[in-house]
Design a protein around this motif. Structure first.
Motif, mmCIF file in Angstrom:
data_model
loop_
_atom_site.group_PDB
_atom_site.id
_atom_site.type_symbol
_atom_site.label_atom_id
_atom_site.label_comp_id
_atom_site.label_asym_id
_atom_site.label_seq_id
_atom_site.Cartn_x
_atom_site.Cartn_y
_atom_site.Cartn_z
ATOM 1 N N THR A 166 0.877 -1.367 0.014
ATOM 2 C CA THR A 166 -0.059 -0.137 0.056
ATOM 3 C C THR A 166 0.914 1.435 0.182
ATOM 4 O O THR A 166 2.008 1.156 0.298
ATOM 5 N N TYR A 167 0.395 2.343 -0.289
ATOM 6 C CA TYR A 167 1.166 3.826 0.015
ATOM 7 C C TYR A 167 1.560 3.742 1.269
ATOM 8 O O TYR A 167 2.465 4.264 1.614
ATOM 9 N N GLU A 168 0.752 3.372 2.333
ATOM 10 C CA GLU A 168 1.341 3.581 3.640
ATOM 11 C C GLU A 168 2.621 2.590 3.661
ATOM 12 O O GLU A 168 3.281 3.060 4.451
ATOM 13 N N THR A 175 4.012 9.772 6.073
ATOM 14 C CA THR A 175 3.409 10.460 5.068
ATOM 15 C C THR A 175 2.116 10.168 4.439
ATOM 16 O O THR A 175 1.431 10.973 4.092
ATOM 17 N N ALA A 176 1.847 8.920 4.152
ATOM 18 C CA ALA A 176 0.708 8.080 3.871
ATOM 19 C C ALA A 176 -0.199 7.667 4.711
ATOM 20 O O ALA A 176 -0.582 6.626 4.351
ATOM 21 N N GLU A 191 -2.604 5.440 7.022
ATOM 22 C CA GLU A 191 -3.936 5.166 6.846
ATOM 23 C C GLU A 191 -4.376 5.043 5.282
ATOM 24 O O GLU A 191 -5.509 4.724 4.995
ATOM 25 N N ASP A 192 -3.570 5.430 4.469
ATOM 26 C CA ASP A 192 -3.553 5.108 2.884
ATOM 27 C C ASP A 192 -3.535 3.707 2.460
ATOM 28 O O ASP A 192 -2.289 3.211 2.412
ATOM 29 N N LYS A 193 -4.561 2.926 2.501
ATOM 30 C CA LYS A 193 -4.671 1.571 2.122
ATOM 31 C C LYS A 193 -4.570 1.264 0.724
ATOM 32 O O LYS A 193 -4.914 -0.112 0.438
ATOM 33 N N ASN A 194 -4.682 2.271 0.019
ATOM 34 C CA ASN A 194 -4.809 1.772 -1.530
ATOM 35 C C ASN A 194 -3.663 1.296 -1.985
ATOM 36 O O ASN A 194 -2.365 1.280 -1.386
ATOM 37 N N PHE A 235 -0.141 0.400 -3.946
ATOM 38 C CA PHE A 235 0.626 1.014 -4.522
ATOM 39 C C PHE A 235 0.912 0.888 -6.111
ATOM 40 O O PHE A 235 1.246 1.729 -7.013
ATOM 41 N N GLN A 294 -7.950 -4.746 -7.409
ATOM 42 C CA GLN A 294 -9.264 -4.102 -6.754
ATOM 43 C C GLN A 294 -10.465 -4.218 -7.714
ATOM 44 O O GLN A 294 -11.588 -3.711 -7.472
ATOM 45 N N SER A 334 -12.131 -2.682 -0.672
ATOM 46 C CA SER A 334 -13.056 -2.613 -1.604
ATOM 47 C C SER A 334 -13.479 -3.504 -2.559
ATOM 48 O O SER A 334 -14.234 -3.516 -3.481
#
Length: 132
Positions: free
Chosen positions: A82-84, A90-91, A93-96, A98, A104, A125
């Protein structure tokens, strides 16, 4: 150490603005394959079998497709990064994801998910439904 790997189909495209840059579009064919099958999937024979199937069944209309395809095995850690994971605080909680390997989406290429619980835990998602 990763417990699973993912089999991905890659298609190469040229930058549509024609700046000489190339990129791959990924499709997941087999998701969360147990590591005990890695030797089987990592042979040229198996990769060619999967590649031929995907090439035959994937209809391409993009003019910037470079007619280059291949199969890659991507381990669980990289696949679900992920981005995190990459940027830390810096990111936060950003679980999108990478990298987009098709995690997805219900893409037509997905043949089998060996561990849907893992997919659902890593990609909230994802609805877990097949598209075909």
């Amino acid at each position: 150490m990763s417990k699973t790997f993912n089999v991905c189909y890659l298609r190469e495209y040229m930058d549509p603005e024609m700046h000489g840059e190339y990129f791959y579009a990924y499709e997941t064919v087999y998701r969360n394959v147990p590591m005990k099958y890695k030797k089987k999937f990592n042979t040229e024979t198996m990769k060619m079998k999967i590649l031929k199937f995907c090439d035959w069944n994937y209809k391409e209309s993009a003019k910037n497709f470079e007619n280059v395809t291949k199969i890659e095995l991507i381990d669980e850690k990289q696949y679900y990064q992920t981005y995190e994971d990459v940027f830390g605080e810096t990111a936060a909680e950003d679980k999108n994801m990478f990298n987009d390997y098709g995690q997805q989406y219900h893409r037509q290429s997905l043949r089998k998910d060996f561990n849907k619980k893992l997919t659902n835990s890593k990609v909230p998602s994802y609805a877990g439904k097949r598209c075909h």
